[in-house]
Motif scaffolding. Structure first.
Motif, PDB file in Angstrom:
ATOM      1  N   ALA A 167      -3.334   3.600  19.051  1.00 48.59           N
ATOM      2  CA  ALA A 167      -2.051   2.899  19.135  1.00 48.59           C
ATOM      3  C   ALA A 167      -1.753   2.270  17.789  1.00 48.59           C
ATOM      4  CB  ALA A 167      -2.095   1.824  20.220  1.00 48.59           C
ATOM      5  N   GLY A 168      -0.582   2.569  17.239  1.00 49.56           N
ATOM      6  CA  GLY A 168      -0.170   2.002  15.954  1.00 49.56           C
ATOM      7  C   GLY A 168       0.813   0.877  16.150  1.00 49.56           C
ATOM      8  N   LEU A 169       0.588  -0.231  15.433  1.00 52.91           N
ATOM      9  CA  LEU A 169       1.496  -1.369  15.485  1.00 52.91           C
ATOM     10  C   LEU A 169       2.657  -1.145  14.524  1.00 52.91           C
ATOM     11  CD1 LEU A 169      -1.163  -4.236  15.460  1.00 52.91           C
ATOM     12  CD2 LEU A 169       0.140  -3.402  17.422  1.00 52.91           C
ATOM     13  N   GLU A 170       3.866  -1.455  14.982  1.00 52.58           N
ATOM     14  CA  GLU A 170       5.052  -1.272  14.148  1.00 52.58           C
ATOM     15  C   GLU A 170       4.986  -2.178  12.938  1.00 52.58           C
ATOM     16  OE1 GLU A 170       9.881  -1.040  14.469  1.00 52.58           O
ATOM     17  OE2 GLU A 170       8.729  -1.162  16.283  1.00 52.58           O
ATOM     18  N   SER A 171       5.346  -1.691  11.825  1.00 49.27           N
ATOM     19  CA  SER A 171       5.786  -0.330  11.604  1.00 49.27           C
ATOM     20  C   SER A 171       4.776   0.473  10.789  1.00 49.27           C
ATOM     21  CB  SER A 171       7.139  -0.325  10.892  1.00 49.27           C
ATOM     22  OG  SER A 171       7.037  -0.854   9.588  1.00 49.27           O
ATOM     23  N   ARG A 172       3.961  -0.208  10.029  1.00 50.92           N
ATOM     24  CA  ARG A 172       3.088   0.542   9.129  1.00 50.92           C
ATOM     25  C   ARG A 172       1.924   1.219   9.844  1.00 50.92           C
ATOM     26  NH1 ARG A 172       2.992  -4.298   5.386  1.00 50.92           N
ATOM     27  NH2 ARG A 172       5.152  -4.777   5.723  1.00 50.92           N
ATOM     28  N   GLY A 173       1.583   0.760  11.025  1.00 52.10           N
ATOM     29  CA  GLY A 173       0.574   1.464  11.816  1.00 52.10           C
ATOM     30  C   GLY A 173       1.047   2.854  12.220  1.00 52.10           C
ATOM     31  N   PHE A 174       2.379   3.068  12.167  1.00 47.45           N
ATOM     32  CA  PHE A 174       2.944   4.382  12.477  1.00 47.45           C
ATOM     33  C   PHE A 174       2.692   5.383  11.356  1.00 47.45           C
ATOM     34  CE2 PHE A 174       6.764   2.473  15.014  1.00 47.45           C
ATOM     35  CZ  PHE A 174       5.884   1.866  15.888  1.00 47.45           C
ATOM     36  N   LEU A 175       2.449   4.893  10.158  1.00 51.13           N
ATOM     37  CA  LEU A 175       2.329   5.784   9.007  1.00 51.13           C
ATOM     38  C   LEU A 175       1.022   6.557   8.968  1.00 51.13           C
ATOM     39  CD1 LEU A 175       3.879   3.472   6.285  1.00 51.13           C
ATOM     40  CD2 LEU A 175       4.957   5.385   7.479  1.00 51.13           C
ATOM     41  N   PHE A 224       0.815  -1.206   0.000  1.00 50.14           N
ATOM     42  CA  PHE A 224       0.000   0.000   0.000  1.00 50.14           C
ATOM     43  C   PHE A 224       0.859   1.272   0.000  1.00 50.14           C
ATOM     44  CE2 PHE A 224       0.802  -0.259   4.480  1.00 50.14           C
ATOM     45  CZ  PHE A 224       0.844   1.062   4.881  1.00 50.14           C
ATOM     46  N   MET A 225       2.181   1.150  -0.078  1.00 56.88           N
ATOM     47  CA  MET A 225       3.046   2.330  -0.071  1.00 56.88           C
ATOM     48  C   MET A 225       2.748   3.279  -1.235  1.00 56.88           C
ATOM     49  SD  MET A 225       4.554   2.073   2.741  1.00 56.88           S
ATOM     50  CE  MET A 225       5.967   3.122   2.804  1.00 56.88           C
ATOM     51  N   ASP A 231       0.748   8.993  -3.188  1.00 56.84           N
ATOM     52  CA  ASP A 231      -0.201   9.660  -4.062  1.00 56.84           C
ATOM     53  C   ASP A 231      -1.122  10.549  -3.217  1.00 56.84           C
ATOM     54  OD1 ASP A 231      -1.640   9.175  -7.000  1.00 56.84           O
ATOM     55  OD2 ASP A 231      -3.061   9.639  -5.397  1.00 56.84           O
ATOM     56  N   ALA A 232      -1.111  11.852  -3.438  1.00 56.13           N
ATOM     57  CA  ALA A 232      -1.891  12.783  -2.602  1.00 56.13           C
ATOM     58  C   ALA A 232      -3.370  12.422  -2.575  1.00 56.13           C
ATOM     59  CB  ALA A 232      -1.696  14.217  -3.090  1.00 56.13           C
ATOM     60  N   ARG A 233      -3.934  12.122  -3.733  1.00 60.55           N
ATOM     61  CA  ARG A 233      -5.351  11.757  -3.770  1.00 60.55           C
ATOM     62  C   ARG A 233      -5.583  10.428  -3.052  1.00 60.55           C
ATOM     63  NH1 ARG A 233      -8.959   9.990  -8.989  1.00 60.55           N
ATOM     64  NH2 ARG A 233     -10.856   9.524  -7.804  1.00 60.55           N
ATOM     65  N   GLY A 234      -4.697   9.458  -3.293  1.00 63.67           N
ATOM     66  CA  GLY A 234      -4.832   8.162  -2.638  1.00 63.67           C
ATOM     67  C   GLY A 234      -4.744   8.274  -1.128  1.00 63.67           C
ATOM     68  N   LEU A 235      -3.819   9.086  -0.631  1.00 72.72           N
ATOM     69  CA  LEU A 235      -3.674   9.277   0.815  1.00 72.72           C
ATOM     70  C   LEU A 235      -4.920   9.934   1.402  1.00 72.72           C
ATOM     71  CD1 LEU A 235      -2.006   9.097   3.385  1.00 72.72           C
ATOM     72  CD2 LEU A 235      -0.878  11.234   2.715  1.00 72.72           C
ATOM     73  N   ASP A 236      -5.465  10.915   0.711  1.00 73.80           N
ATOM     74  CA  ASP A 236      -6.690  11.564   1.177  1.00 73.80           C
ATOM     75  C   ASP A 236      -7.853  10.564   1.240  1.00 73.80           C
ATOM     76  OD1 ASP A 236      -8.404  13.952   1.821  1.00 73.80           O
ATOM     77  OD2 ASP A 236      -9.342  13.308  -0.067  1.00 73.80           O
ATOM     78  N   ILE A 237      -7.987   9.744   0.201  1.00 68.18           N
ATOM     79  CA  ILE A 237      -9.056   8.739   0.181  1.00 68.18           C
ATOM     80  C   ILE A 237      -8.853   7.746   1.326  1.00 68.18           C
ATOM     81  CG2 ILE A 237     -10.055   6.811  -1.118  1.00 68.18           C
ATOM     82  CD1 ILE A 237      -9.240   8.407  -3.696  1.00 68.18           C
ATOM     83  N   LEU A 238      -7.616   7.310   1.507  1.00 68.75           N
ATOM     84  CA  LEU A 238      -7.306   6.372   2.583  1.00 68.75           C
ATOM     85  C   LEU A 238      -7.719   6.931   3.935  1.00 68.75           C
ATOM     86  CD1 LEU A 238      -5.917   3.829   3.779  1.00 68.75           C
ATOM     87  CD2 LEU A 238      -3.801   5.163   3.779  1.00 68.75           C
ATOM     88  N   MET A 239      -7.328   8.163   4.224  1.00 68.95           N
ATOM     89  CA  MET A 239      -7.629   8.739   5.537  1.00 68.95           C
ATOM     90  C   MET A 239      -9.131   8.975   5.712  1.00 68.95           C
ATOM     91  SD  MET A 239      -4.799   8.403   6.908  1.00 68.95           S
ATOM     92  CE  MET A 239      -5.477   8.884   8.489  1.00 68.95           C
ATOM     93  N   ARG A 240      -9.807   9.393   4.651  1.00 69.61           N
ATOM     94  CA  ARG A 240     -11.268   9.531   4.734  1.00 69.61           C
ATOM     95  C   ARG A 240     -11.926   8.178   4.959  1.00 69.61           C
ATOM     96  NH1 ARG A 240     -13.769  10.901   0.312  1.00 69.61           N
ATOM     97  NH2 ARG A 240     -12.015  10.958  -1.113  1.00 69.61           N
ATOM     98  N   GLY A 241     -11.400   7.155   4.277  1.00 65.50           N
ATOM     99  CA  GLY A 241     -11.936   5.809   4.448  1.00 65.50           C
ATOM    100  C   GLY A 241     -11.736   5.280   5.851  1.00 65.50           C
ATOM    101  N   PHE A 242     -10.534   5.466   6.392  1.00 67.35           N
ATOM    102  CA  PHE A 242     -10.274   5.060   7.773  1.00 67.35           C
ATOM    103  C   PHE A 242     -11.251   5.756   8.721  1.00 67.35           C
ATOM    104  CE2 PHE A 242      -5.852   3.228   7.497  1.00 67.35           C
ATOM    105  CZ  PHE A 242      -6.116   2.135   8.289  1.00 67.35           C
TER     106      PHE A 242
END
Length: 193
Positions: A74-82, A42-43, A48-59
């Motif tokens: 709480a974010g699990l290492e390591s990608r939960g930190f992103l 998912f990196m 991608d600015a649009r992809g990141l915006d969609i991701l955060m709205r979806g979350f």
């Protein structure tokens, strides 16, 4: 699983066009990190600015509990930190890192768990979670559920309460969500393992 099946959860959260765009950014690499596994990358979504915006709205739209029902993310290492800190900020919450063993200064709480090829351990600083604090655990994906299970046990050891789990992806057929029965779970996208 057909592409339409993959999109269905995201579709409900962000709409058809954005769901299709989000899924189009997720890469799949067969045989990585070992034969028989399909690595879901998912990196490119984050790049991608649009992809990141969609991701955060979806979350935000698919939280397993209402924002008033958790105190900290709480974010699990390591990608939960992103995306954990961005999600926490969106709802006016703090963020706590659940790290691999040896990455945090003492004193820490630790929780070990089994992997298919050995064992691992996660830690959290002892002063990071206050007794009775309700914690939303966030990570990129839920597969077998081992890391998320250890994170939940660690939250309890620290005196916190697991309010819910939120994942970007669920890998179908691995039954990881069944290991997390004590709290509600949300996933934005489901993909075959």
């Amino acid at each position: 699983m057909a592409n339409n099946d993959i999109i269905i959860k995201a579709l409900r959260a962000v709409g058809e066009e954005d769901a299709e765009y989000l899924v189009s950014l997720i890469g799949s690499t067969p045989g990585f990190p070992k034969e028989g596994i399909i690595f879901r990358d998912f990196m490119p979504v984050l790049a991608d600015a649009r992809g990141l915006d969609i991701l955060m709205r979806g979350f935000a739209a698919t939280l397993p509990v209402a924002p008033e029902d958790f105190d900290v993310v709480a974010g699990l290492e390591s990608r939960g930190f992103l995306f954990g800190p961005a999600l926490a900020s969106r709802f006016g919450k703090g963020f706590v890192a659940i790290r691999k063993a040896g990455k945090l200064p003492p004193p820490v709480f630790a929780e070990s768990y089994d992997l298919e090829y050995g064992s691992a351990s996660v830690e959290v600083e002892q002063n990071a979670i206050h007794p009775g604090e309700r914690v939303l655990i966030v990570d990129d994906l839920i597969a077998t559920g081992g890391t998320a299970r250890a994170g939940a046990d660690l939250i309890k050891k620290a005196g916190g309460i697991v309010a819910g789990f939120s994942f970007l992806m669920e890998l179908d057929g691995l039954d990881g969500c069944s290991r997390l029965s004590e709290a509600p779970i949300s996933t934005l996208i489901a993909m075959p393992a």
